[in-house]
Design an enzyme around this catalytic site. Sequence first.
Site, PDB file in Angstrom:
ATOM      1  N   LYS A  24     -11.011  -4.578  -2.155  1.00 20.40           N
ATOM      2  CA  LYS A  24     -12.288  -3.500  -2.425  1.00 20.40           C
ATOM      3  C   LYS A  24     -12.037  -2.152  -2.735  1.00 20.40           C
ATOM      4  O   LYS A  24     -12.472  -1.466  -3.265  1.00 20.40           O
ATOM      5  CB  LYS A  24     -13.027  -3.649  -0.968  1.00 20.40           C
ATOM      6  CG  LYS A  24     -12.603  -3.027   0.276  1.00 20.40           C
ATOM      7  CD  LYS A  24     -13.360  -3.010   1.429  1.00 20.40           C
ATOM      8  CE  LYS A  24     -13.390  -3.862   2.224  1.00 20.40           C
ATOM      9  NZ  LYS A  24     -12.289  -3.870   3.164  1.00 20.40           N
ATOM     10  N   LYS A  29      -5.010 -10.556  -5.021  1.00 19.04           N
ATOM     11  CA  LYS A  29      -6.315 -10.809  -4.501  1.00 19.04           C
ATOM     12  C   LYS A  29      -7.542  -9.409  -4.686  1.00 19.04           C
ATOM     13  O   LYS A  29      -7.213  -8.492  -5.152  1.00 19.04           O
ATOM     14  CB  LYS A  29      -6.204 -10.935  -2.659  1.00 19.04           C
ATOM     15  CG  LYS A  29      -6.103  -9.393  -2.279  1.00 19.04           C
ATOM     16  CD  LYS A  29      -6.428  -9.474  -0.907  1.00 19.04           C
ATOM     17  CE  LYS A  29      -6.496  -8.231  -0.457  1.00 19.04           C
ATOM     18  NZ  LYS A  29      -7.191  -8.027   1.048  1.00 19.04           N
ATOM     19  N   LYS A  37       0.755  -1.318  -0.086  1.00 15.65           N
ATOM     20  CA  LYS A  37      -0.019   0.012  -0.118  1.00 15.65           C
ATOM     21  C   LYS A  37       0.805   1.157  -0.222  1.00 15.65           C
ATOM     22  O   LYS A  37       0.330   2.272  -0.531  1.00 15.65           O
ATOM     23  CB  LYS A  37      -1.004   0.043   1.185  1.00 15.65           C
ATOM     24  CG  LYS A  37      -2.057  -0.962   0.934  1.00 15.65           C
ATOM     25  CD  LYS A  37      -3.308  -0.752   1.889  1.00 15.65           C
ATOM     26  CE  LYS A  37      -4.326  -1.898   1.241  1.00 15.65           C
ATOM     27  NZ  LYS A  37      -5.619  -1.983   2.086  1.00 15.65           N
TER      28      LYS A  37
HETATM   29  N1  AQP Z   1     -10.076 -11.574  -1.525  1.00 12.81           N
HETATM   30  C1  AQP Z   1     -10.278 -12.038  -0.525  1.00 12.81           C
HETATM   31  N2  AQP Z   1     -10.627 -13.336  -0.322  1.00 12.81           N
HETATM   32  C2  AQP Z   1     -10.668 -13.900   0.691  1.00 12.81           C
HETATM   33  N3  AQP Z   1     -10.861 -13.325   1.923  1.00 12.81           N
HETATM   34  C3  AQP Z   1     -10.817 -11.969   1.758  1.00 12.81           C
HETATM   35  N4  AQP Z   1     -10.894 -10.823   2.761  1.00 12.81           N
HETATM   36  C4  AQP Z   1     -10.656  -9.778   2.253  1.00 12.81           C
HETATM   37  N5  AQP Z   1     -10.299  -9.800   0.812  1.00 12.81           N
HETATM   38  C5  AQP Z   1     -10.430 -11.273   0.611  1.00 12.81           C
HETATM   39  C6  AQP Z   1     -11.274 -11.071   4.022  1.00 12.81           C
HETATM   40  O1  AQP Z   1     -12.257 -10.334   4.436  1.00 12.81           O
HETATM   41  C7  AQP Z   1     -12.195  -9.631   5.686  1.00 12.81           C
HETATM   42  C8  AQP Z   1     -12.477  -8.147   5.861  1.00 12.81           C
HETATM   43  O2  AQP Z   1     -11.207  -7.594   5.110  1.00 12.81           O
HETATM   44  P1  AQP Z   1     -10.777  -6.046   5.562  1.00 12.81           P
HETATM   45  O3  AQP Z   1     -12.099  -5.350   5.283  1.00 12.81           O
HETATM   46  O4  AQP Z   1     -10.147  -6.124   6.789  1.00 12.81           O
HETATM   47  O5  AQP Z   1      -9.643  -5.495   4.560  1.00 12.81           O
HETATM   48  P2  AQP Z   1      -8.648  -6.425   4.019  1.00 12.81           P
HETATM   49  O6  AQP Z   1      -8.191  -7.699   4.149  1.00 12.81           O
HETATM   50  O7  AQP Z   1      -7.519  -5.273   3.474  1.00 12.81           O
HETATM   51  O8  AQP Z   1      -9.502  -6.640   2.358  1.00 12.81           O
HETATM   52  P3  AQP Z   1      -9.744  -5.801   1.237  1.00 12.81           P
HETATM   53  O9  AQP Z   1     -11.196  -5.731   0.658  1.00 12.81           O
HETATM   54  O10 AQP Z   1      -8.564  -6.042   0.224  1.00 12.81           O
HETATM   55  O11 AQP Z   1      -9.614  -4.154   1.288  1.00 12.81           O
HETATM   56  P4  AQP Z   1      -8.526  -3.104   1.056  1.00 12.81           P
HETATM   57  O12 AQP Z   1      -8.362  -3.262  -0.749  1.00 12.81           O
HETATM   58  O13 AQP Z   1      -8.989  -1.790   1.605  1.00 12.81           O
HETATM   59  O14 AQP Z   1      -7.253  -3.534   1.620  1.00 12.81           O
HETATM   60  C9  AQP Z   1     -11.007 -10.211   6.177  1.00 12.81           C
HETATM   61  O15 AQP Z   1     -10.951 -11.324   7.088  1.00 12.81           O
HETATM   62  C10 AQP Z   1     -10.372 -10.663   5.045  1.00 12.81           C
HETATM   63  O16 AQP Z   1      -9.403 -11.529   5.247  1.00 12.81           O
END
Ligand code: AQP
Length: 340
Positions: free
Chosen positions: A208, A205, A120
């Site tokens: 979001k 991965k 990031k």
């Molecule tokens: N692609 C994924 N596959 C499986 N699990 C996922 N999680 C996130 N992306 C995937 C799981 O969702 C939960 C919430 O995630 P988060 O909101 O804490 O953020 P993150 O892990 O950083 O996921 P994002 O969606 O990719 O957010 P950004 O883009 O902002 O970094 C967690 O349990 C995560 O493991």
Amino acid sequence: MAMPRTAGAKRIFSGVKPTGHLTLGNYLGAMRRWAREDQHRADALFCVVDLHALTVEHDPARVRRLTRQAATLLLAAGLDPELCTVFVQSHVEEHARLSYLMECTASDGEMRRMIQYKEKAAAEQARGGSVRLSLLTYPALMAADILAYGTHEVPVGEDQAQHLELTRDLAVRFNQRYGATFVVPKTTHPQVAARVMDLQDPTSKMGKSHGRTAGIVYLLDEPEVVRKKVMRAVTDAGSDVVHDREERPGVANLLDVLAACTEGDPVALAGEYDSYGALKKDTAEAVLEVLRPVRERHAELAAAPEYVDSVLREGAERARGMARPRVDAAYRAVGLLPKE
Ligand code: AQP
């Protein structure tokens, strides 16, 4: 409102970050299991971790909107406030209070080793922006989120494994330095779809907050949009359907998603297809089937914001009552003079 279970029960904590619209990865990797299993078998807390959304450049109104939407989606996915505690992180000040003690427990080096920080920070710099200090210290706040509640288990997707390992290290270190204060939590991942990959770039991965959205299925995408995204998923050279994450990441990802949606086994499912087109079509329909009830329930709940507010208010009150004694104990343990 009935109270979720308490004393003596195993405690589970997990959360979602309102940095974008929640995705199929969030749902299959985490939220679905929270609703189906975790809230039924433990004293479970689920949190919209809004403070974490401030670690990158953000629009205040959007964070507020996404926080409410994420909370609504948690309920739409099946979290039941009669069974578990649903709340917003910033409504419980114990998280920020304990985060500082975690910063005093962690080292600069171990924070800089975090893959998510490196990725990031690099993305932020590539955009010409500056890297917020909170992006580096994020895992200290995350450790605080978990440790404040005496959490035994943290169900997350695989992308969070490194942060959870750090949380365990910090708990052990704190306990060794200052006396037994924190439970050392364990991490669990779902058996299938622990890491849903971007449909346009199956080596990254599905996240979001990624800028390119064509490979990301959002939980609130219209059915036609979901269909289009899955049908346009990048597949691999070759045409036979095999489950091989190294050599055929695109096809393996579709098989993982299909398996997660249909309760199947991705390797066995591969044997049922002889074309990518048929696999995509079935995957799109399976995803739509899984998302349909979530979208419907979301629409109902979005029309009743006062209900969602009352769940969050009561959730925060309960969470505060659980976190405060342990955070107070940690403050005393490190040598801070008690207030009274
Ligand atoms: N692609 C994924 N596959 C499986 N699990 C996922 N999680 C996130 N992306 C995937 C799981 O969702 C939960 C919430 O995630 P988060 O909101 O804490 O953020 P993150 O892990 O950083 O996921 P994002 O969606 O990719 O957010 P950004 O883009 O902002 O970094 C967690 O349990 C995560 O493991």
